[in-house]
Design an enzyme around this catalytic site. Structure first.
Site, PDB file in Angstrom:
ATOM      1  N   LYS A  45       0.826  -1.220   0.000  1.00 42.79           N
ATOM      2  CA  LYS A  45       0.000   0.000   0.000  1.00 42.79           C
ATOM      3  C   LYS A  45       0.856   1.265   0.000  1.00 42.79           C
ATOM      4  O   LYS A  45       0.566   2.224  -0.730  1.00 42.79           O
ATOM      5  CB  LYS A  45      -0.936  -0.003   1.212  1.00 42.79           C
ATOM      6  CG  LYS A  45      -1.987  -1.092   1.112  1.00 42.79           C
ATOM      7  CD  LYS A  45      -2.997  -1.020   2.222  1.00 42.79           C
ATOM      8  CE  LYS A  45      -3.818  -2.298   2.285  1.00 42.79           C
ATOM      9  NZ  LYS A  45      -4.479  -2.678   1.033  1.00 42.79           N
ATOM     10  N   GLY A  46       1.914   1.271   0.808  1.00 37.76           N
ATOM     11  CA  GLY A  46       2.769   2.460   0.843  1.00 37.76           C
ATOM     12  C   GLY A  46       3.405   2.715  -0.505  1.00 37.76           C
ATOM     13  O   GLY A  46       3.351   3.831  -1.046  1.00 37.76           O
ATOM     14  N   ALA A  47       4.010   1.675  -1.060  1.00 37.73           N
ATOM     15  CA  ALA A  47       4.686   1.809  -2.352  1.00 37.73           C
ATOM     16  C   ALA A  47       3.710   2.196  -3.451  1.00 37.73           C
ATOM     17  O   ALA A  47       4.013   3.062  -4.298  1.00 37.73           O
ATOM     18  CB  ALA A  47       5.381   0.495  -2.700  1.00 37.73           C
ATOM     19  N   THR A 225     -14.775   5.788   1.972  1.00 36.86           N
ATOM     20  CA  THR A 225     -14.888   5.274   0.611  1.00 36.86           C
ATOM     21  C   THR A 225     -15.995   4.221   0.575  1.00 36.86           C
ATOM     22  O   THR A 225     -16.099   3.378   1.472  1.00 36.86           O
ATOM     23  CB  THR A 225     -13.547   4.692   0.123  1.00 36.86           C
ATOM     24  OG1 THR A 225     -13.096   3.706   1.056  1.00 36.86           O
ATOM     25  CG2 THR A 225     -12.489   5.777   0.017  1.00 36.86           C
ATOM     26  N   GLY A 227     -16.868   2.275  -2.351  1.00 39.71           N
ATOM     27  CA  GLY A 227     -16.801   1.415  -3.534  1.00 39.71           C
ATOM     28  C   GLY A 227     -17.563   2.032  -4.699  1.00 39.71           C
ATOM     29  O   GLY A 227     -17.366   3.202  -5.038  1.00 39.71           O
ATOM     30  N   GLY A 230     -19.045   5.563  -4.544  1.00 36.22           N
ATOM     31  CA  GLY A 230     -18.227   6.783  -4.454  1.00 36.22           C
ATOM     32  C   GLY A 230     -17.667   6.988  -3.063  1.00 36.22           C
ATOM     33  O   GLY A 230     -17.166   6.059  -2.442  1.00 36.22           O
ATOM     34  N   ASP A 257      -5.433   2.634  -3.039  1.00 31.15           N
ATOM     35  CA  ASP A 257      -4.147   3.330  -3.133  1.00 31.15           C
ATOM     36  C   ASP A 257      -4.218   4.455  -4.165  1.00 31.15           C
ATOM     37  O   ASP A 257      -3.707   5.560  -3.926  1.00 31.15           O
ATOM     38  CB  ASP A 257      -3.035   2.333  -3.492  1.00 31.15           C
ATOM     39  CG  ASP A 257      -2.925   1.225  -2.444  1.00 31.15           C
ATOM     40  OD1 ASP A 257      -3.181   1.522  -1.266  1.00 31.15           O
ATOM     41  OD2 ASP A 257      -2.609   0.088  -2.815  1.00 31.15           O
TER      42      ASP A 257
HETATM   43  O1  RIB Z   1      -3.667  -2.140  -1.704  1.00 30.03           O
HETATM   44  C1  RIB Z   1      -3.135  -3.164  -2.491  1.00 30.03           C
HETATM   45  C2  RIB Z   1      -1.898  -3.715  -1.857  1.00 30.03           C
HETATM   46  O2  RIB Z   1      -2.232  -4.370  -0.658  1.00 30.03           O
HETATM   47  C3  RIB Z   1      -1.177  -4.757  -2.687  1.00 30.03           C
HETATM   48  O3  RIB Z   1      -0.247  -4.188  -3.573  1.00 30.03           O
HETATM   49  C4  RIB Z   1      -0.571  -5.685  -1.668  1.00 30.03           C
HETATM   50  O4  RIB Z   1       0.820  -5.637  -1.622  1.00 30.03           O
HETATM   51  C5  RIB Z   1      -1.219  -5.298  -0.335  1.00 30.03           C
HETATM   52  O5  RIB Z   1      -0.338  -4.649   0.490  1.00 30.03           O
END
Ligand code: RIB
Length: 311
Positions: A45-47, A225, A227, A230, A257
């Protein structure tokens, strides 16, 4: 036309390698399902939020850890290819890079299991080492795939430097009361809002009630959120429902994300929260039409094209 002011965003969070299997239906306990395809893609999620923010035009810094394995270089190179600064991503040879196993069914719904590895060792020291970029950012983005103690500390540091904190409370975990006062925007889904507020959510009124409980704890604004429906923005100014854009879902992984990154970039650009949520809905809509958490995250031009088309 969406204007571009090159804001700065920092992300303290998780970094994964995702293993995706597409299948007709998700397995139940004890069931083996034969998949249709397999791919390996950087995720977490962070990345994902960092990559999305960079693709949307923000100067983006990632703070986190990778392990001492073959995935580390791969995910770092992926950040670099996407324009994310990795000067504050630490290599931790004592463990593995975080991994996620993701199953996606024919309706685009998913099931995810994560082995955090290096994520679980992201520390307050890692935050301290990045204090210069965090304190000079417009927005700090946080999620809950790293230790809570680090999340709280990062939020506090940002708040002390007048940096707006956007906290995506996913995956759902309870939070210490202290953190709420540091948050500019909290972005739970229905389940997370219910868990954090203690309000059982069965109606729109319940969602608003849950948001007000969270605001009473100190959060400035809550964006729940919903879904396909909206998002609901609850702030001091009032309650606003911002509808989703209608698209055909292929893979919902990473939609949150995309949403959070677009929201954070728009806030960093000084947009109103209502406009920010609309842009966030658009980014999430684009994402769910594409397979893969990160592979499907939109670039700025995708967002602009999409908004032109729906207008
Ligand atoms: O939000 C999606 C992410 O959740 C995925 O990329 C997975 O790595 C999990 O962390």
């Amino acid at each position: 036309m969406v204007s571009f002011l090159a804001p700065q965003v920092s992300v303290v969070g998780s970094i994964h390698m995702d293993f995706f299997i597409l299948m007709d239906h998700l397995p139940v306990p004890g069931e083996t399902v034969l998949g249709k395809s397999f791919t390996m893609q950087p995720g977490g999620k962070g990345a994902n939020q960092a990559v999305a923010a960079a693709r949307l035009g923000a100067k983006t810094y990632m703070v986190g850890r990778v392990g001492g394995d073959i995935f580390a270089e791969e995910v770092l190179n992926n950040f670099r290819r996407n324009g994310v600064d990795v000067s504050y991503v630490r290599r931790d040879p004592e463990t593995h890079t975080g991994v996620a196993f993701i199953f996606v069914d024919s309706r685009g719904e998913n099931m995810i299991a994560v082995a955090p590895g290096a994520d679980a060792r992201v520390s307050t020291h890692d935050v301290d080492s990045a204090i210069d970029v965090i304190s000079s950012s417009d927005v700090l983005m946080l999620q809950l795939e790293i230790p809570i103690e680090t999340v709280v500390y990062a939020a506090k540091v940002a708040w002390e430097h007048n940096v707006k904190v956007v906290l995506n409370p996913a995956p759902a975990r309870t939070l210490p009361e202290e953190i709420y006062g540091y948050i500019h925007v909290l972005t739970p889904n229905r389940i997370e809002a219910q868990m954090l507020s203690g309000v059982r959510i069965e109606s729109r009124e319940d969602i608003v009630k849950a948001a007000h409980v969270l605001m009473d704890k100190g959060v400035e604004n809550v964006v729940i959120t919903l879904g396909a429906e909206g998002a609901l923005l609850v702030s001091e100014e009032g309650v606003y429902h911002i509808p989703a854009f209608k698209v055909r879902p292929v893979d919902t992984t990473g939609a949150g994300d995309a949403f959070n990154a677009a929201l954070a970039v728009a806030i960093a650009e000084g947009r109103s929260l209502r406009e920010a949520v609309r842009l966030a809905n658009a980014a999430a809509a684009i994402k769910i039409t594409r397979v893969g958490a990160q592979a499907g995250l939109p670039y700025r031009r995708d967002l602009e094209e999409f908004l032109k088309d729906v207008r």
